[in-house]
Motif scaffolding. Structure first.
Motif, PDB file in Angstrom:
ATOM      1  N   TYR A 168       0.833  -1.201   0.000  1.00  0.00           N
ATOM      2  CA  TYR A 168       0.000   0.000   0.000  1.00  0.00           C
ATOM      3  C   TYR A 168       0.871   1.255   0.000  1.00  0.00           C
ATOM      4  O   TYR A 168       1.804   1.406   0.796  1.00  0.00           O
ATOM      5  CB  TYR A 168      -0.913   0.003   1.221  1.00  0.00           C
ATOM      6  CG  TYR A 168      -1.772   1.237   1.337  1.00  0.00           C
ATOM      7  CD1 TYR A 168      -2.840   1.440   0.473  1.00  0.00           C
ATOM      8  CD2 TYR A 168      -1.496   2.202   2.299  1.00  0.00           C
ATOM      9  CE1 TYR A 168      -3.625   2.579   0.570  1.00  0.00           C
ATOM     10  CE2 TYR A 168      -2.267   3.348   2.403  1.00  0.00           C
ATOM     11  CZ  TYR A 168      -3.335   3.527   1.530  1.00  0.00           C
ATOM     12  OH  TYR A 168      -4.100   4.657   1.630  1.00  0.00           O
ATOM     13  N   GLU A 189      -2.870 -14.960   3.848  1.00  0.00           N
ATOM     14  CA  GLU A 189      -2.656 -14.104   5.014  1.00  0.00           C
ATOM     15  C   GLU A 189      -1.274 -14.327   5.615  1.00  0.00           C
ATOM     16  O   GLU A 189      -0.588 -13.375   6.021  1.00  0.00           O
ATOM     17  CB  GLU A 189      -3.743 -14.349   6.065  1.00  0.00           C
ATOM     18  CG  GLU A 189      -5.143 -13.913   5.646  1.00  0.00           C
ATOM     19  CD  GLU A 189      -5.785 -14.866   4.660  1.00  0.00           C
ATOM     20  OE1 GLU A 189      -5.228 -15.970   4.467  1.00  0.00           O
ATOM     21  OE2 GLU A 189      -6.825 -14.515   4.071  1.00  0.00           O
ATOM     22  N   GLN A 229       1.343 -12.761   3.362  1.00  0.00           N
ATOM     23  CA  GLN A 229       1.325 -11.308   3.522  1.00  0.00           C
ATOM     24  C   GLN A 229       2.056 -10.884   4.786  1.00  0.00           C
ATOM     25  O   GLN A 229       2.855  -9.937   4.768  1.00  0.00           O
ATOM     26  CB  GLN A 229      -0.131 -10.814   3.552  1.00  0.00           C
ATOM     27  CG  GLN A 229      -0.843 -10.954   2.218  1.00  0.00           C
ATOM     28  CD  GLN A 229      -2.328 -10.685   2.299  1.00  0.00           C
ATOM     29  OE1 GLN A 229      -3.026 -10.695   1.296  1.00  0.00           O
ATOM     30  NE2 GLN A 229      -2.831 -10.465   3.500  1.00  0.00           N
ATOM     31  N   HIS A 236       1.645  -2.438   4.561  1.00  0.00           N
ATOM     32  CA  HIS A 236       0.398  -3.211   4.406  1.00  0.00           C
ATOM     33  C   HIS A 236       0.462  -3.923   3.052  1.00  0.00           C
ATOM     34  O   HIS A 236       0.381  -3.277   2.003  1.00  0.00           O
ATOM     35  CB  HIS A 236      -0.819  -2.296   4.472  1.00  0.00           C
ATOM     36  CG  HIS A 236      -2.108  -3.030   4.330  1.00  0.00           C
ATOM     37  ND1 HIS A 236      -2.576  -3.902   5.277  1.00  0.00           N
ATOM     38  CD2 HIS A 236      -3.024  -3.032   3.320  1.00  0.00           C
ATOM     39  CE1 HIS A 236      -3.729  -4.427   4.871  1.00  0.00           C
ATOM     40  NE2 HIS A 236      -4.021  -3.901   3.676  1.00  0.00           N
ATOM     41  N   THR A 282      -0.771  -6.838   0.315  1.00  0.00           N
ATOM     42  CA  THR A 282      -1.905  -7.644  -0.156  1.00  0.00           C
ATOM     43  C   THR A 282      -1.415  -8.543  -1.279  1.00  0.00           C
ATOM     44  O   THR A 282      -0.591  -8.148  -2.108  1.00  0.00           O
ATOM     45  CB  THR A 282      -3.047  -6.756  -0.672  1.00  0.00           C
ATOM     46  OG1 THR A 282      -2.560  -5.907  -1.717  1.00  0.00           O
ATOM     47  CG2 THR A 282      -3.633  -5.921   0.449  1.00  0.00           C
TER      48      THR A 282
END
Length: 353
Positions: free
Chosen positions: A97, A130, A133, A150, A152
């Motif tokens: 992000y 998850e 990540q 962050h 993804t």
């Protein structure tokens, strides 16, 4: 006068102290009194101490979890886990992000690694999205590249979680298997069974040397037990049904599929349209190829089978049932035809002067 007043004061003080002392002693000898509120809040004697009841655990989604089931995983249903993990061949997109320079679209290597900018190779095989990540975020933080990243991950192709179906289906290929799927669902996605499909299917699973054998009923709705569960990475093989060839003097020389597991001589003849009038039933034979490549011939007396004098013979896959033509019957038929032609000509000559 003053001395008299002081004496009186000493006497009163002494009397007050003495009365207080006697009252306190009498109060100490009696059981301690309780207020009505205290008597209501006090638990009766002789009962076990109350145990605190812990509130049920609630997940983030608001669903109350079963503590007993969580404590004992063996009580879970033996069905397939719906957790999807990354594996070799998967094509993933990694985005950070607010840091577009670190966006990558990579494929997981055979060793289970992906190469990402700044943090080099990351092993993601066997991890959920998850978990992968979180691992990438930790590597970015430990290296001091991004503060509070962050990450993804989006999976473009779940090659490692796909199901391969080959053989006699409409569209053989690899189909994604995310979630729980049954055999009939996967076959339906592949276009269904072809006309030549066998009823015996083999399913090869990962880390299992022996395949799972499934025999399908003639009508799939009659027996749902054959609709087995399909796991990610399974390979479904739908072979061609065994074929028996009926040739010679029969109604429809053709290849007959053995879709019910077995076929006899009379059944194969019935499917081929039966024998012709000129067939030599007593000289029919089965031509069979042996495992060593050799060919054997077995005489079959179809006429006696039709008369129930001998039992019907079973056939094997790739057998050739040959029904020869009877020369005598052909000669008799041709003689009959010639005789009828001559008789018809003479009749016509007689009628017309």
């Amino acid at each position: 006068m003053k001395s008299g007043m002081g004496l009186v004061r000493r006497s009163c003080t002494f009397s007050f102290v003495l009365v207080s002392f006697l009252t306190a002693g009498a109060w100490a000898q009696q059981p301690a009194g309780r207020s009505p509120a205290e008597q209501q809040n006090t638990a009766p004697t002789g009962l076990p101490t109350a145990q605190p009841v812990s509130p049920p655990a609630v997940s983030a989604s608001g669903v109350v979890s079963n503590s007993e089931k969580a404590d004992d995983p063996s009580k879970d249903s033996p069905g397939k886990s719906t957790i999807v993990t990354l594996g070799p061949g998967d094509l993933i997109e990694v985005n950070v992000y607010n840091v577009p320079e670190l966006a990558s679209k990579v494929r997981v290597s055979n060793s289970g690694d992906v190469y990402l900018p700044l943090i080099d190779y990351v092993h993601v095989e066997g991890l959920t999205q998850e978990e992968a990540q979180a691992l990438i975020e930790k590597r970015l933080v430990d290296g001091g590249f991004v503060r509070n990243p962050h990450v993804t991950i989006f999976v473009d192709e779940f090659t490692s979680q796909g199901v391969t179906i080959i053989g006699e289906v409409g569209k053989p290929g690899i189909y994604p298997d995310i979630g729980e799927h049954k055999l009939y669902e996967v076959v339906s996605q592949a276009g269904g069974f072809s006309q030549n499909a066998s009823r015996k299917i083999a399913i090869l699973r990962r880390n299992q040397p022996d395949p799972v054998r499934v025999t399908l009923p003639r009508n799939l709705a009659d027996d749902v037990s054959s609709n087995v569960e399909i796991m990610p990475g399974d390979t479904i093989t739908v072979p061609r049904a065994p074929t028996i060839y009926v040739v010679g003097d029969v109604g429809r020389p053709s290849a007959v599929l053995v879709d019910n597991g077995s076929l006899t001589v009379l059944q194969a003849l019935a499917l081929a349209g039966g024998t012709n009038k000129t067939a030599k039933l007593g000289a029919s034979r089965i031509i069979r190829k042996g495992p060593d490549g050799g060919v054997t011939e077995t005489k079959v007396e179809i006429k006696k089978m039709l008369e129930a004098k001998i039992p019907d013979m079973p056939l094997q896959a790739d057998d050739i049932l040959f029904v020869p033509v009877s020369g005598g019957k052909i000669f008799a038929a041709r003689t009959f035809e010639a005789t009828m032609t001559m008789a018809t000509a003479m009749a016509l000559y007689t009628v017309h002067p």
